[in-house]
Design a protein around this motif. Structure first.
Motif, PDB file in Angstrom:
ATOM      1  N   THR A  73     -19.049 -33.262  24.479  1.00 23.24           N
ATOM      2  CA  THR A  73     -18.104 -32.155  24.442  1.00 23.24           C
ATOM      3  C   THR A  73     -17.389 -31.997  25.782  1.00 23.24           C
TER       4      THR A  73
ATOM      5  N   PHE B  68     -10.661 -34.880  17.851  1.00 18.81           N
ATOM      6  CA  PHE B  68     -11.548 -33.954  18.533  1.00 18.81           C
ATOM      7  C   PHE B  68     -12.971 -34.499  18.647  1.00 18.81           C
TER       8      PHE B  68
ATOM      9  N   PHE C 175      -9.858 -22.165  19.163  1.00 16.45           N
ATOM     10  CA  PHE C 175     -11.252 -22.616  19.194  1.00 16.45           C
ATOM     11  C   PHE C 175     -11.913 -22.064  20.441  1.00 16.45           C
TER      12      PHE C 175
ATOM     13  N   SER D 158     -16.959 -34.057  14.938  1.00 16.58           N
ATOM     14  CA  SER D 158     -17.602 -33.915  16.245  1.00 16.58           C
ATOM     15  C   SER D 158     -18.857 -33.046  16.147  1.00 16.58           C
TER      16      SER D 158
ATOM     17  N   PHE E 186     -12.758 -32.119  14.073  1.00 14.62           N
ATOM     18  CA  PHE E 186     -13.693 -31.191  14.691  1.00 14.62           C
ATOM     19  C   PHE E 186     -15.016 -31.175  13.950  1.00 14.62           C
TER      20      PHE E 186
ATOM     21  N   ILE F  69     -16.964 -22.387  17.324  1.00 13.85           N
ATOM     22  CA  ILE F  69     -16.920 -23.280  16.153  1.00 13.85           C
ATOM     23  C   ILE F  69     -17.295 -22.504  14.899  1.00 13.85           C
TER      24      ILE F  69
END
Lengths: 347, 289
Positions: free
Chosen positions: B222, B38, A60, B104, B101, A246
């Motif tokens: 974040t 996450f 990531f 998020s 993820f 992302i």
């Protein structure tokens, strides 16, 4: 070297045909911009896939390599007048070296640990670039406007960019195709499916992971150089931001990680959505494309972890025990290989 | 000793207690459910925004609204578990990573969409008006002191809950061996739901406490996510006591990094700490069991 079959020839012709025809459908600059974005993210997705899809290192933090590519070629161009083509290769090599340096200590990390580590590296890189005066820190670097030539990779129109990015994507796909059919490709997938088994068969897992990380970083950096030449302005916010990492994972995961065409398909689906959503909604729709991404990725992960291509590719990538489509085309995380330490490091 | 250094140590210590609480939630969820959340920082962001809206709309001080927000976030956590996390517990690693993820990304951008990217500060807090507190010649903001005291209290409550209550023992049992826990009649599904809710409440409470002095914006989560990962890696994934000590260490590392090198790169130092710990002691952190 794999034999060139009729299917391969047809695939290449189809690719070339689509690439040649799509920009002719409309002269609108925005339409062509969307196509170029499909190519760019397709390239980034394919690059991610070499590492994430084949060896199971879910990075990531690809934005760091993208940033290295963009900054290397731009600095060479601005400070020394070096052609971006040379800068592209230099950036790619530099990114590959950095990737090897990161991958070596991280090669024992698995699953979420590697994912977090890759993020930590990318964020550190962003902080450093933002605070490094030599590369103009947070101000960013506008690329000087030069002659409209291939040597300097600057064009008034969008067509040359279209040709360049889809050629680069084509090369990346060929590399991927080659890897998938070569001995290295089998090593990669063996490692992804079970580190212990791969290791016990005599595969140097650390070495293979580093190779995958280097190839992946190289192409990501190449895409970074292309981006810098296309937009003609770079700053840490645009080329090293987290959202970029992302989006890269997104195109690969949505299309189908571990397949050659998955990331390209993912880019072809997601990029028009995000570009048109941004254009239509403007400032009011800030972040709406990412909201959609979030929903799509949750749905994909819960309902269909193989990505969209998983619907079509029923045949498992590797025959063997537990060879159901989900287990082999995406990942086979058995309890043992998820442990944070791999085969080594039990102390 | 240099006053600046003492100041840096003290503010690092105070911030460290808040980090401990944030890390506790992450560590708990990981230890019991084996899922790395996450979206952890985004729940912190949610806590901050809830505190903000309570203070703007109902003129409630975050120190009062925290008693509403903690149960609220517990419910949110249980809801997220039932709707989403439960479906991926037996899934592959990549689907777990992508799901949390995706959550998020969704939460951060939803906040961006609903509440604009503007930086905000909670208004009309009891704590803001009261200013600085001089201790041994150095000044610390009273909101920071209150936030760290609040974090210690919430941490202690969570610790009590986990270590000394019946539910807590069931959580511990599930964490050690979920199959074994199931065999002795523990409802694993309920335990997971409670654990997730508890983890979210902890990080949300930290968010509310931070809201009294920290900027509130959609992407605030974040950074805190990364800090929480670093903390949990240092303390050992799944270790409650480890989270507490590691939070303090991370707070001090951050402020000393800012003091000795440059405030601009203090987070880079925290992230590199994560890298070093995860490479040297991957599974256990410093205090893992």
């Amino acid at each position: 070297m794999p034999k060139i079959s009729r299917k391969t020839v047809l695939t290449v012709l189809l690719y070339l045909g689509i690439v040649a025809i799509t920009p002719l459908c409309s002269k609108a600059p925005f339409y062509r911009h969307v196509l170029i974005m499909v190519g760019l993210y397709g390239l980034l997705g394919v690059a991610w896939n070499i590492m994430g899809g084949y060896t199971g290192l879910y990075s990531f933090g690809q934005s760091a390599y993208f940033g290295i590519g963009a900054y290397t070629s731009t600095m060479l161009l601005v400070k020394a007048g070096v052609s971006p083509w040379i800068g592209m290769i230099c950036g790619g090599i530099l990114a590959a070296i950095v990737a090897a340096g990161v991958a070596y200590p991280c090669s024992r990390l698995r699953g979420p640990y590697f994912t977090i580590a890759s993020q930590a590296v990318a964020r550190t890189f962003q902080i450093l670039m933002t605070n490094w005066d030599y590369v103009e820190g947070a101000i960013g670097i506008p690329l000087p406007l030069m002659a409209d030539t291939w040597w300097l990779m600057q064009f008034k129109g969008k067509m040359p960019y279209h040709i360049i990015i889809f050629s680069l994507l084509g090369i990346a796909i060929l590399v991927c195709y080659y890897i998938e059919r070569s001995r290295t490709g089998y090593y990669f997938r063996a490692i992804r499916d079970s580190e212990e088994v791969a290791s016990s068969l005599g595969i140097d897992t650390v070495r293979q992971r580093i190779i995958a990380a280097m190839v992946s970083a190289f192409f990501t950096a190449v895409a970074g150089t292309f981006y810098a030449q296309y937009v003609l302005y770079i700053d840490p916010e645009s080329v090293t931001q987290h959202a970029l990492s992302i989006e890269i994972v997104m195109v690969a995961a949505v299309g189908g990680a571990g397949t050659i065409w998955g990331p390209v398909l993912g880019a072809a689906i997601l990029m028009p959505i995000s570009q048109y959503a941004r254009a239509l909604l403007g400032g009011a729709g800030r972040g709406i494309d990412l909201i959609l991404y979030g929903i799509i990725i949750m749905l994909i992960a819960v309902v269909r972890p193989t990505g969209i291509l998983g619907f079509f590719q029923r045949k498992p990538a590797i025959e063997g025990e537990g060879g159901d489509d989900i287990g082999t085309t995406i990942t086979a995380s058995t309890g043992t290989d998820d442990e944070v330490r791999g085969s080594a490091g039990q102390s | 000793m240099n006053v600046g250094l003492v100041q840096a140590l003290l503010s690092g210590l105070l911030m460290g207690f808040v980090y401990s609480l944030i890390a506790l939630g992450l560590s708990l969820i990981y230890g019991v459910m084996d899922v790395v959340n996450f979206a952890h920082g985004e729940f912190l962001m949610l806590g901050m925004f809830l505190a903000y809206w309570f203070s703007v709309l109902f003129r409630l001080d975050p120190l009062i609204s925290i008693f509403i927000i903690i149960p609220l976030l517990f419910v949110v956590g249980v809801g997220v578990y039932k709707g989403l996390i439960k479906r991926i517990l037996n899934g592959t690693r990549i689907s777990q990573i992508l799901t949390t993820f995706g959550l998020s990304v969704f939460m951060a951008n939803m906040a961006m969409f609903l509440w604009t990217p503007n930086y905000r500060l909670a208004e009309r807090t009891l704590t803001r008006a009261t200013g600085d507190l001089p201790i041994f010649g150095v000044h610390v903001g009273i909101p920071e002191v209150i936030a760290s005291l609040g974090s210690i209290i919430v941490f202690a409550l969570a610790y009590y809950l986990i270590r000394f209550t019946r539910t807590g023992r069931a959580i511990q049992a599930t964490s050690i061996d979920s199959e074994g826990a199931r065999l002795v009649g523990i409802n694993i599904d309920n335990i997971y739901a409670i654990t997730f809710g508890l983890g979210i409440s902890c990080v949300g409470a930290a968010g509310v406490l931070l809201a009294t002095f920290y900027y509130i914006f959609p992407y605030v989560g974040t950074f805190f996510s990364m800090i929480a990962f670093a903390t949990v890696a240092l303390g050992g994934f799944g270790s409650v006591e480890g989270s507490f000590v590691a939070g303090i260490l991370i707070g001090i590392i951050e402020s000393l990094g800012g003091f000795f090198i440059s405030p601009a790169v203090k987070y880079a130092i925290v992230f590199m700490t994560y890298m070093v710990v995860i490479i040297l002691r991957p599974a256990t952190g410093l205090f893992g069991w």
